[in-house]
Structures are given as C-alpha cells and as structure tokens.
Design an enzyme around this catalytic site. Structure first.
Site, PDB file in Angstrom:
ATOM      1  N   GLU A  51      46.270   6.327 -20.419  1.00 25.47           N
ATOM      2  CA  GLU A  51      46.381   4.870 -20.532  1.00 25.47           C
ATOM      3  C   GLU A  51      44.986   4.262 -20.716  1.00 25.47           C
ATOM      4  O   GLU A  51      44.036   4.665 -20.034  1.00 25.47           O
ATOM      5  CB  GLU A  51      46.980   4.376 -19.212  1.00 25.47           C
ATOM      6  N   TRP A  52      44.863   3.317 -21.648  1.00 28.24           N
ATOM      7  CA  TRP A  52      43.616   2.549 -21.744  1.00 28.24           C
ATOM      8  C   TRP A  52      43.656   1.449 -20.695  1.00 28.24           C
ATOM      9  O   TRP A  52      44.618   0.671 -20.637  1.00 28.24           O
ATOM     10  CB  TRP A  52      43.451   1.931 -23.139  1.00 28.24           C
ATOM     11  N   ILE A  53      42.632   1.412 -19.847  1.00 27.56           N
ATOM     12  CA  ILE A  53      42.567   0.340 -18.848  1.00 27.56           C
ATOM     13  C   ILE A  53      41.359  -0.533 -19.179  1.00 27.56           C
ATOM     14  O   ILE A  53      40.222  -0.062 -19.133  1.00 27.56           O
ATOM     15  CB  ILE A  53      42.466   0.901 -17.415  1.00 27.56           C
ATOM     16  N   ASP A 108      34.707  13.751  -6.320  1.00 34.58           N
ATOM     17  CA  ASP A 108      33.534  13.514  -7.179  1.00 34.58           C
ATOM     18  C   ASP A 108      33.244  12.019  -7.150  1.00 34.58           C
ATOM     19  O   ASP A 108      33.223  11.335  -8.173  1.00 34.58           O
ATOM     20  CB  ASP A 108      33.826  13.984  -8.609  1.00 34.58           C
TER      21      ASP A 108
HETATM   22  P1  ADP Z   1      33.641  12.152 -18.430  1.00 35.65           P
HETATM   23  O1  ADP Z   1      34.792  12.957 -17.933  1.00 35.65           O
HETATM   24  O2  ADP Z   1      33.035  12.748 -19.640  1.00 35.65           O
HETATM   25  O3  ADP Z   1      32.643  11.835 -17.355  1.00 35.65           O
HETATM   26  P2  ADP Z   1      34.843   9.577 -18.069  1.00 35.65           P
HETATM   27  O4  ADP Z   1      36.238   9.897 -17.715  1.00 35.65           O
HETATM   28  O5  ADP Z   1      33.902   9.274 -16.945  1.00 35.65           O
HETATM   29  O6  ADP Z   1      34.244  10.767 -18.955  1.00 35.65           O
HETATM   30  O7  ADP Z   1      34.847   8.354 -19.088  1.00 35.65           O
HETATM   31  C1  ADP Z   1      33.681   7.739 -19.579  1.00 35.65           C
HETATM   32  C2  ADP Z   1      33.717   6.217 -19.354  1.00 35.65           C
HETATM   33  O8  ADP Z   1      34.856   5.654 -19.972  1.00 35.65           O
HETATM   34  C3  ADP Z   1      33.844   5.871 -17.874  1.00 35.65           C
HETATM   35  O9  ADP Z   1      32.599   5.652 -17.286  1.00 35.65           O
HETATM   36  C4  ADP Z   1      34.711   4.636 -17.856  1.00 35.65           C
HETATM   37  O10 ADP Z   1      33.899   3.468 -17.809  1.00 35.65           O
HETATM   38  C5  ADP Z   1      35.458   4.663 -19.164  1.00 35.65           C
HETATM   39  N1  ADP Z   1      36.875   5.022 -18.913  1.00 35.65           N
HETATM   40  C6  ADP Z   1      37.341   6.141 -18.317  1.00 35.65           C
HETATM   41  N2  ADP Z   1      38.670   6.172 -18.309  1.00 35.65           N
HETATM   42  C7  ADP Z   1      39.075   5.022 -18.905  1.00 35.65           C
HETATM   43  C8  ADP Z   1      40.373   4.449 -19.217  1.00 35.65           C
HETATM   44  N3  ADP Z   1      41.496   5.101 -18.900  1.00 35.65           N
HETATM   45  N4  ADP Z   1      40.409   3.260 -19.836  1.00 35.65           N
HETATM   46  C9  ADP Z   1      39.268   2.637 -20.169  1.00 35.65           C
HETATM   47  N5  ADP Z   1      38.037   3.106 -19.916  1.00 35.65           N
HETATM   48  C10 ADP Z   1      37.935   4.284 -19.296  1.00 35.65           C
END
Ligand code: ADP
Length: 275
Positions: free
Chosen positions: A82-84, A184
């Site tokens: 899901e995009w949040i 984490d």
């Molecule tokens: P990684 O696993 O490579 O560390 P992340 O899951 O931390 O990647 O995602 C990178 C960035 O994207 C996060 O710091 C967050 O701000 C943004 N993000 C992560 N998940 C979502 C989501 N579901 N919807 C919108 N933004 C997200």
C-alpha cells in the site's frame, strides 16, 4: 524493472524513492490506486516474505502498509505494498504505539521463523533462556560475520567473553515475559500518515526483551525525548534498564561494524570495555 511492472500490470509514477538503504523503491500505480514497490535484484523470495510476515504481525496492533504481492520475477525479488502518503504527527504517538507492540507477549524467546535485520540473517530459534538467545542468536552471529570480514580482534574476543560473564553474573535471573519487538527501531523505520497516525515499516520482528527496541531508539538520532516519555507513561521500563542499554546497543553496533567497517569499532570497544 520494466518487465516487472508489466508483469504486475503497473506503471511507474515516480522513481526512485530516496531513503531506502537496501532496496530500490518506487511509487507505482495501476491507473486508479498508488502502491509502494520494493525491488531487490538477485534476492530470494524468502527475503520479502519475511518482511511481509513481520508487517502482518505488527498490523494487529499498529498501522503498517498492507502488502499485496511478493515474489521473484526474472531474478528480482519484489514486494508490492500500500502507498501511504506521508504526513506530520506527534512522536508521542510513536512511543505509545511502540508500547502497544511490546504489550504483545509470547511464552518463548524467538519466533516461528528466521528473518533478517537489513540483509543480515536473524536466527530466531525459540529459547526459554533469554541470555542464551541473545548472546548465541544475536551477538555471536554478528561476531562470526565480523570474523569473516576481519573486523574482530583477539582483544575484542577476550573482552566480549569477559563482558558476557559479567552480564550473566549480574542478570542471570532477570525475569520478564518475551515481548513482540519491531527489531529495527530507528527513526527511518517510522513515519506518519496524513492523519498523523504513526506507520511502522521494515520490521525485523521476534519476541525478546523490549529494552532492545529502546536501546536502538536511543542509539541513533531522529527520535525525540517525548517519544520515550510517552512510552514510559504507558509501559514503564523495569529497574536497571539504563545499565542494560549498552549491552543491547552492542548488537546494533556490531551490525554497523559489519556493514560499514571500523568507523563503528570505537563504539563497539567502548561497550566491550577494558579488563
Ligand atoms: P529500505 O527497505 O530500502 O530501507 P524503506 O522501506 O525504508 O526501504 O523505504 C524507503 C522510504 O520510503 C522510507 O524511508 C519511507 O519514507 C518511504 N516509504 C516506505 N514505505 C512506504 C509506503 N508504504 N508508502 C509510502 N512511503 C513509504
């Protein structure tokens, strides 16, 4: 990437999303709804399955992105979520939400499957004894990796065993019920949605001592004192927690020693201490 998007019948909207240390991340769309797509080349299916599983467990108590699909396409492991839309919020709510996560209990330490902290394996074999779980499945796994990477010295080895002895002597009988951990918990792994509700991402869950999440919360910047204060109000820490913080920070510092090298050696040595 093009082929993966075609396979999932999605289009890219914005690429790539910054901030992720480990994976490539994209905002994609199916024409009506947006999604967050994580891609990791040359990775097994198990990697994102573990992440999706962790999110699923956390979703029972806090807000996390829903996961829609994961798999491997032409050697690229992917996870579609899901995009949040990110918004603003109050860090006290993160503290309260963390306390809620920690309120989830289980009888044993560990978890029903192994998973990952970043790219490192987390061995979650269940144990009734906390210290053998923590030393054996956490610290000593990272120490083995440090040895392979030539980041472990005889002095570190000696000091580690002496520290272990001291910890066992002092806290052998420490008694607490295993808590669900995020695993984490640094500031990059939470954000707020547009309603100000905290969102938790990138979990490395298992059941253990809740002071581990607290130790990591205090290790790297980005979190405010208000987060900690709110946590303490909801679920006060047990006596002596401050003295155990370095013992638990050692795990994350060893991980950083293995990831980034000697720049973390000094911090590791400060905790290992002298004779
Ligand atoms: P990684 O696993 O490579 O560390 P992340 O899951 O931390 O990647 O995602 C990178 C960035 O994207 C996060 O710091 C967050 O701000 C943004 N993000 C992560 N998940 C979502 C989501 N579901 N919807 C919108 N933004 C997200």
């Amino acid at each position: 990437m093009e082929s993966l998007l075609k396979h999932l019948q999605l289009e890219n909207r914005q690429l790539p999303i910054g901030g992720g240390d480990i994976n490539q991340a994209y905002r994609v769309t199916d024409g009506s709804k947006d999604y967050f797509l994580k891609v990791h080349p040359n990775m097994s299916e198990a990697f994102f399955q573990a992440e999706a599983d962790g999110l699923q467990v956390l979703s029972e108590v806090v807000r996390v992105p829903k996961t829609f699909a994961s798999g491997v396409h032409e050697n690229d492991a992917y996870l579609l979520m899901e995009w949040i839309e990110p918004g603003q919020g109050d860090q006290r709510d993160i503290g309260k939400a963390l306390a809620k996560i920690h309120g989830q209990k289980q009888e044993n330490f560990g978890y029903r499957q192994d998973n990952y902290l970043g790219l490192f394996p987390q061995i979650n074999t269940k144990s009734e004894d906390w210290w053998s779980f923590y030393f054996g499945n956490r610290l000593e796994v990272q120490i083995e990796i440090a040895k392979q990477r030539n980041r472990w010295t005889r002095q570190r080895e000696e000091r580690y065993y002496s520290l272990k002895e001291q910890v066992l002597l002092r806290w052998k009988d420490l008694s607490f019920k295993p808590s669900l951990l995020h695993g984490d918990f640094w500031s990059g792994n939470t954000f707020f949605d547009t309603n100000g509700e905290p969102v938790f991402i990138d979990p490395a869950i298992y059941y253990g001592h809740r002071e581990l999440d607290i130790a990591m919360e205090q290790l790297f910047g980005g979190f405010r004192q208000t987060l900690f204060d709110a946590y303490q109000e909801v679920y006060p820490l047990d006596e002596g927690w401050q003295e155990r913080v370095p013992i638990y920070q050692l795990y994350y510092l060893l991980v950083h020693l293995n990831l980034f090298g000697e720049s973390y050696g000094g911090a590791v040595d400060r905790i290992l201490g002298g004779k």
